[in-house]
Motif scaffolding. Structure first.
Motif, PDB file in Angstrom:
ATOM      1  N   VAL A 265       0.456  -1.096  -0.104  1.00 18.20           N
ATOM      2  CA  VAL A 265       0.273  -0.127   0.170  1.00 18.20           C
ATOM      3  C   VAL A 265       1.025   1.399  -0.040  1.00 18.20           C
ATOM      4  O   VAL A 265       1.616   1.322   0.581  1.00 18.20           O
ATOM      5  N   CYS A 266       0.440   2.023  -0.572  1.00 15.48           N
ATOM      6  CA  CYS A 266       1.456   3.236  -0.881  1.00 15.48           C
ATOM      7  C   CYS A 266       0.858   4.379   0.148  1.00 15.48           C
ATOM      8  O   CYS A 266       0.325   4.141   0.567  1.00 15.48           O
ATOM      9  N   HIS A 267       2.449   4.883   0.367  1.00 15.44           N
ATOM     10  CA  HIS A 267       1.763   5.890   1.014  1.00 15.44           C
ATOM     11  C   HIS A 267       3.207   7.033   1.319  1.00 15.44           C
ATOM     12  O   HIS A 267       3.437   8.048   1.722  1.00 15.44           O
ATOM     13  N   GLY A 268       3.094   7.499   0.223  1.00 16.22           N
ATOM     14  CA  GLY A 268       3.946   8.210  -0.393  1.00 16.22           C
ATOM     15  C   GLY A 268       2.732   9.533  -0.259  1.00 16.22           C
ATOM     16  O   GLY A 268       2.435   8.943  -0.472  1.00 16.22           O
ATOM     17  N   THR A 269       3.107  10.854  -0.956  1.00 11.86           N
ATOM     18  CA  THR A 269       2.984  12.055  -0.267  1.00 11.86           C
ATOM     19  C   THR A 269       1.065  11.675  -0.822  1.00 11.86           C
ATOM     20  O   THR A 269       0.584  11.885  -0.644  1.00 11.86           O
ATOM     21  N   ALA A 270       1.410  11.948  -2.715  1.00 13.27           N
ATOM     22  CA  ALA A 270       0.154  11.862  -3.120  1.00 13.27           C
ATOM     23  C   ALA A 270      -1.184  10.569  -2.113  1.00 13.27           C
ATOM     24  O   ALA A 270      -2.223  11.456  -2.241  1.00 13.27           O
ATOM     25  N   CYS A 271      -0.370   9.863  -1.822  1.00 13.46           N
ATOM     26  CA  CYS A 271      -1.513   8.402  -1.377  1.00 13.46           C
ATOM     27  C   CYS A 271      -1.810   9.024  -0.664  1.00 13.46           C
ATOM     28  O   CYS A 271      -3.084   8.759   0.720  1.00 13.46           O
ATOM     29  N   HIS A 272      -0.696   9.333   0.507  1.00 17.11           N
ATOM     30  CA  HIS A 272      -0.818   9.953   1.605  1.00 17.11           C
ATOM     31  C   HIS A 272      -2.047  10.555   1.555  1.00 17.11           C
ATOM     32  O   HIS A 272      -2.944  10.743   2.886  1.00 17.11           O
TER      33      HIS A 272
ATOM     34  N   ALA B 271       6.704   2.911   0.011  1.00 19.04           N
ATOM     35  CA  ALA B 271       7.466   4.277  -0.706  1.00 19.04           C
ATOM     36  C   ALA B 271       6.374   4.751  -2.193  1.00 19.04           C
ATOM     37  O   ALA B 271       6.244   3.309  -2.029  1.00 19.04           O
ATOM     38  N   CYS B 272       6.595   5.543  -2.610  1.00 17.03           N
ATOM     39  CA  CYS B 272       5.272   6.098  -3.683  1.00 17.03           C
ATOM     40  C   CYS B 272       5.819   4.982  -4.939  1.00 17.03           C
ATOM     41  O   CYS B 272       7.319   4.211  -4.824  1.00 17.03           O
ATOM     42  N   LEU B 273       4.507   4.386  -5.334  1.00 11.66           N
ATOM     43  CA  LEU B 273       5.065   3.651  -6.326  1.00 11.66           C
ATOM     44  C   LEU B 273       4.550   3.788  -7.978  1.00 11.66           C
ATOM     45  O   LEU B 273       4.909   3.268  -8.448  1.00 11.66           O
ATOM     46  N   GLY B 274       4.798   5.331  -8.082  1.00 11.97           N
ATOM     47  CA  GLY B 274       5.364   5.890  -9.238  1.00 11.97           C
ATOM     48  C   GLY B 274       4.106   5.971  -9.847  1.00 11.97           C
ATOM     49  O   GLY B 274       4.194   6.684 -11.311  1.00 11.97           O
ATOM     50  N   CYS B 275       2.943   6.125  -9.908  1.00 14.53           N
ATOM     51  CA  CYS B 275       1.500   5.951 -10.160  1.00 14.53           C
ATOM     52  C   CYS B 275       0.896   7.563  -9.509  1.00 14.53           C
ATOM     53  O   CYS B 275      -0.424   6.267  -9.572  1.00 14.53           O
ATOM     54  N   CYS B 276       1.371   8.504  -9.250  1.00 17.52           N
ATOM     55  CA  CYS B 276       0.735   9.045  -8.349  1.00 17.52           C
ATOM     56  C   CYS B 276      -0.499   9.590  -8.413  1.00 17.52           C
ATOM     57  O   CYS B 276      -2.064   9.598  -8.070  1.00 17.52           O
ATOM     58  N   SER B 277      -0.843   9.513  -9.741  1.00 19.75           N
ATOM     59  CA  SER B 277      -1.572  10.343 -10.665  1.00 19.75           C
ATOM     60  C   SER B 277      -3.249   9.121 -10.543  1.00 19.75           C
ATOM     61  O   SER B 277      -4.286   9.668 -10.390  1.00 19.75           O
TER      62      SER B 277
ATOM     63  N   PRO C 212      -5.528   6.978  -4.127  1.00 19.42           N
ATOM     64  CA  PRO C 212      -4.285   6.124  -3.823  1.00 19.42           C
ATOM     65  C   PRO C 212      -4.409   4.752  -4.391  1.00 19.42           C
ATOM     66  O   PRO C 212      -4.639   4.260  -4.867  1.00 19.42           O
ATOM     67  N   VAL C 213      -3.786   3.733  -4.001  1.00 20.27           N
ATOM     68  CA  VAL C 213      -2.825   2.681  -4.923  1.00 20.27           C
ATOM     69  C   VAL C 213      -2.296   2.043  -4.431  1.00 20.27           C
ATOM     70  O   VAL C 213      -1.286   2.117  -3.049  1.00 20.27           O
ATOM     71  N   MET C 214      -2.515   0.864  -4.041  1.00 12.80           N
ATOM     72  CA  MET C 214      -1.760  -1.098  -4.380  1.00 12.80           C
ATOM     73  C   MET C 214      -0.955  -1.548  -5.089  1.00 12.80           C
ATOM     74  O   MET C 214      -1.501  -1.658  -5.691  1.00 12.80           O
TER      75      MET C 214
HETATM   76  S1  FES Z   1       1.996   8.628  -3.947  1.00 13.53           S
HETATM   77 FE1  FES Z   1       1.389   7.002  -3.771  1.00 13.53          FE
HETATM   78  S2  FES Z   1       2.009   6.405  -5.799  1.00 13.53           S
HETATM   79 FE2  FES Z   1       2.640   8.004  -5.968  1.00 13.53          FE
END
Ligand code: FES
Length: 172
Positions: free
Chosen positions: A93-100, A134-140, A143-145
């Motif tokens: 589960v992505c917890h990068g900024t966009a997903c956060h 961390a970011c999975l690279g598909c921030c658009s 939230p992503v997993m």
């Molecule tokens: S922050 Fe979740 S894919 Fe980039």
């Protein structure tokens, strides 16, 4: 030696599953005379078992004459090493900024309840491991997993649970 073993064995981070220790014989032979062999040996063990079983660490320590606590110290220092077996499906589960900002926390919390595990743990049936990454690279798509090679975007807690249940159904 006894003290070293005890200190590691008491550490509940290590799994002492019954594994086929002969699988690492070649690896040990390969690195027996190589300096700076700790990381490649650990990587090799993990490639074989998918994680670092305590019994394999003990065997490598004894045969390669590497202090067991040193092996254990390196294994716990680097995030690439796993001391517990992982599930067949690793849920990242992505917890990068966009997903956060799109409430990734809720996704993880919902999955923790569904799977009855904490973040980083594996279900009792060893079907799923839940991990925050961390970011999975598909921030658009936040939230992503990701599960295996599959990416799931624009998630809600309900959607995430349905995906897990579908996988579980397909496995039964
Ligand atoms: S922050 Fe979740 S894919 Fe980039």
């Amino acid at each position: 030696m006894r003290i070293e073993r005890n200190s590691v064995e008491k550490n509940c981070l290590v799994s002492y599953d019954e594994v086929d220790l002969s699988l690492i014989d070649k690896l040990i032979e390969k690195y027996s005379h190589v300096k700076g062999n700790v990381i490649p040996v650990l990587q090799g063990i993990q490639n074989i078992y998918g994680y670092l079983p305590g019994n394999a660490l003990k065997k490598a320590s004894e045969e390669l004459k590497i202090n067991l606590n040193d092996l254990f110290g390196v294994a716990t220092f680097y995030a690439q090493f796993r001391l517990k077996p992982v599930g067949k499906h690793i849920i990242k589960v992505c917890h990068g900024t966009a997903c956060h900002v799109q409430n990734a926390k809720k996704i993880t919390e919902t999955l923790m309840m569904e799977l009855k595990v904490k973040d980083g743990e594996t279900t009792d049936d060893r079907l799923f491991t839940l991990e925050s990454v961390a970011c999975l690279g598909c921030c658009s798509l936040a939230p992503v997993m990701m599960i295996g090679e599959e990416t799931y975007g624009k998630l809600t807690g309900d959607k995430a649970v349905k995906i897990i249940r579908d996988i579980r159904k397909s496995e039964s």
